[in-house]
Design a protein around this motif. Structure first.
Motif, short mmCIF file in Angstrom:
data_model
loop_
_atom_site.label_atom_id
_atom_site.label_comp_id
_atom_site.label_asym_id
_atom_site.label_seq_id
_atom_site.Cartn_x
_atom_site.Cartn_y
_atom_site.Cartn_z
N PRO A 53 0.81 -1.22 0.00
CA PRO A 53 0.00 0.00 0.00
C PRO A 53 0.85 1.27 0.00
CG PRO A 53 -0.66 -1.50 1.77
CD PRO A 53 0.60 -2.05 1.18
N GLU A 54 0.37 2.29 -0.71
CA GLU A 54 1.04 3.58 -0.72
C GLU A 54 0.92 4.24 0.66
OE1 GLU A 54 -0.38 6.05 -3.92
OE2 GLU A 54 0.89 5.01 -5.37
N ASN A 55 1.94 5.03 1.00
CA ASN A 55 1.98 5.78 2.25
C ASN A 55 1.80 4.88 3.48
OD1 ASN A 55 2.28 8.29 0.82
ND2 ASN A 55 0.12 8.07 0.30
N ALA A 56 2.44 3.72 3.43
CA ALA A 56 2.35 2.77 4.54
C ALA A 56 3.60 1.88 4.55
CB ALA A 56 1.10 1.90 4.39
N SER A 57 3.73 1.10 5.60
CA SER A 57 4.84 0.14 5.69
C SER A 57 4.25 -1.26 5.74
CB SER A 57 5.70 0.42 6.91
OG SER A 57 4.94 0.37 8.09
N THR A 58 4.99 -2.21 5.14
CA THR A 58 4.52 -3.59 5.04
C THR A 58 5.68 -4.54 5.28
OG1 THR A 58 2.96 -2.86 3.32
CG2 THR A 58 3.37 -5.23 3.50
N LEU A 59 5.48 -5.51 6.15
CA LEU A 59 6.48 -6.57 6.34
C LEU A 59 6.30 -7.60 5.24
CD1 LEU A 59 6.32 -6.99 10.18
CD2 LEU A 59 8.36 -6.46 8.89
N VAL A 60 7.43 -7.98 4.62
CA VAL A 60 7.40 -8.94 3.51
C VAL A 60 8.36 -10.08 3.81
CG1 VAL A 60 7.82 -9.26 1.04
CG2 VAL A 60 6.80 -7.13 1.85
N ASN A 61 7.93 -11.30 3.52
CA ASN A 61 8.78 -12.48 3.64
C ASN A 61 9.29 -12.80 2.23
OD1 ASN A 61 9.86 -15.04 3.75
ND2 ASN A 61 8.26 -15.88 5.05
N PHE A 62 10.56 -12.47 1.97
CA PHE A 62 11.17 -12.73 0.67
C PHE A 62 11.75 -14.14 0.56
CE2 PHE A 62 11.13 -8.10 0.24
CZ PHE A 62 10.75 -7.97 -1.08
N GLY A 63 11.74 -14.91 1.65
CA GLY A 63 12.34 -16.23 1.64
C GLY A 63 13.85 -16.14 1.83
N GLY A 64 14.49 -17.25 2.04
CA GLY A 64 15.94 -17.26 2.23
C GLY A 64 16.31 -17.27 3.70
N GLN A 65 17.58 -16.98 3.97
CA GLN A 65 18.11 -17.10 5.33
C GLN A 65 17.55 -16.05 6.28
OE1 GLN A 65 22.35 -17.23 5.49
NE2 GLN A 65 22.37 -17.96 7.58
N ARG A 66 17.50 -14.78 5.90
CA ARG A 66 16.92 -13.70 6.72
C ARG A 66 15.82 -13.07 5.87
NH1 ARG A 66 18.80 -12.69 11.94
NH2 ARG A 66 18.54 -10.49 11.68
N PRO A 67 14.65 -13.71 5.80
CA PRO A 67 13.65 -13.36 4.80
C PRO A 67 12.86 -12.09 5.03
CG PRO A 67 12.81 -15.08 6.22
CD PRO A 67 14.24 -14.85 6.61
N PHE A 68 12.77 -11.60 6.27
CA PHE A 68 11.82 -10.54 6.58
C PHE A 68 12.40 -9.15 6.34
CE2 PHE A 68 10.74 -14.22 9.20
CZ PHE A 68 9.58 -14.57 8.54
N VAL A 69 11.66 -8.39 5.53
CA VAL A 69 12.06 -7.03 5.14
C VAL A 69 10.86 -6.11 5.33
CG1 VAL A 69 12.82 -5.59 3.20
CG2 VAL A 69 13.75 -7.89 3.47
N LEU A 70 11.11 -4.93 5.87
CA LEU A 70 10.08 -3.92 6.01
C LEU A 70 10.15 -3.01 4.79
CD1 LEU A 70 7.95 -2.38 7.74
CD2 LEU A 70 9.88 -0.99 8.56
N LEU A 71 9.08 -3.00 3.99
CA LEU A 71 9.00 -2.09 2.85
C LEU A 71 8.21 -0.87 3.27
CD1 LEU A 71 8.20 -4.51 -0.12
CD2 LEU A 71 10.42 -3.61 0.58
N VAL A 72 8.77 0.30 3.02
CA VAL A 72 8.09 1.56 3.33
C VAL A 72 7.85 2.26 2.00
CG1 VAL A 72 8.23 3.74 4.57
CG2 VAL A 72 9.31 1.70 5.54
N ARG A 73 6.58 2.40 1.66
CA ARG A 73 6.23 2.99 0.36
C ARG A 73 5.59 4.35 0.55
NH1 ARG A 73 2.12 0.55 -4.23
NH2 ARG A 73 2.65 2.10 -5.83
N GLY A 74 6.10 5.31 -0.22
CA GLY A 74 5.47 6.62 -0.30
C GLY A 74 4.39 6.53 -1.37
N SER A 75 4.49 7.39 -2.37
CA SER A 75 3.55 7.29 -3.49
C SER A 75 4.30 6.81 -4.72
CB SER A 75 2.87 8.64 -3.76
OG SER A 75 3.84 9.61 -4.03
N GLY A 76 3.61 6.10 -5.60
CA GLY A 76 4.23 5.58 -6.82
C GLY A 76 5.32 4.58 -6.51
N ASP A 77 6.50 4.77 -7.10
CA ASP A 77 7.63 3.85 -6.92
C ASP A 77 8.55 4.27 -5.77
OD1 ASP A 77 6.71 2.36 -9.00
OD2 ASP A 77 8.26 2.96 -10.43
N ASP A 78 8.15 5.28 -4.98
CA ASP A 78 8.96 5.74 -3.85
C ASP A 78 8.97 4.65 -2.79
OD1 ASP A 78 10.35 7.25 -1.98
OD2 ASP A 78 8.54 8.28 -1.29
#
Length: 142
Positions: A53-78
Motif C-alpha cells: 500500500p502507498e503511504n504505509a509500511s509492510t512486512l514482507v517475507n522474501f524467503g531465504g536465510q533472513r527473509p523478513f524485510v520492512l518495505l516503506v512505500r510513499g507514493s508511486g515507486d517511492d
C-alpha cells in the motif's frame, strides 16, 4: 559412590537458568514473532508493487536465510526497505500499529517509516536493505 552435594545457591539458580534458556528459545530463528500482522509472502522472490500500500509500511517475507524485510512505500515507486529483525538480539519484528514495529523478545520498538529506535533495549536503527522495482515487482537487489 558418593553423590555431589547440591548447594542451596545452585538449587536456587536452577529455576532462573531454566527461565533464561526458555527466554532465549523465544528468540530462535524459527520464531517469526509476527503475531496477528502476518507478513506478505513474496512468490518466487518478488511481491507485486500493487500489494504494497502507498503511504504505509509492510512486512514482507522474501524467503531465504533472513527473509523478513520492512518495505516503506510513499507514493508511486517511492520505496525504502529495512531489515525486519531487531538490532538488539536479532528477533523477527512484528507490526503492532501502522507506525511502529515491535520486538516480541525484549520490547524494543522501531519507527516503521525510518527504522529509527523508539524504545530500547535496541540502540541501533534498522539497517537498510537494497530492493529494486522491475516490471511492477519488488525484489531484493542482488
Amino acid at each position: 559412590m558418593e553423590r555431589p552435594c547440591l548447594s542451596r545457591r545452585r538449587a536456587l539458580l536452577l529455576p532462573a537458568s531454566a527461565a533464561a534458556v526458555g527466554g532465549l528459545a523465544s528468540c530462535a530463528p524459527e520464531d517469526e514473532g509476527f503475531g496477528t500482522a502476518e507478513p506478505v509472502r513474496a512468490e518466487d522472490g518478488a511481491v507485486p508493487l500493487e500489494d504494497v500500500p502507498e503511504n504505509a509500511s509492510t512486512l514482507v517475507n522474501f524467503g531465504g536465510q533472513r527473509p523478513f524485510v520492512l518495505l516503506v512505500r510513499g507514493s508511486g515507486d517511492d520505496l525504502a526497505a529495512y531489515s525486519g529483525y531487531c538490532t538488539h538480539n536479532g528477533c523477527a519484528l512484528r507490526q503492532e500499529t501502522e507506525g511502529e514495529l515491535d520486538c516480541p523478545c525484549h520490547g524494543s520498538r522501531f519507527d516503521a517509516e525510518t527504522g529509527d529506535v523508539l524504545l530500547g533495549p535496541a540502540t541501533t536503527h534498522l539497517p537498510e536493505v537494497s530492493v529494486v522495482v522491475q516490471d511492477g515487482l519488488v525484489r531484493r537487489a542482488s
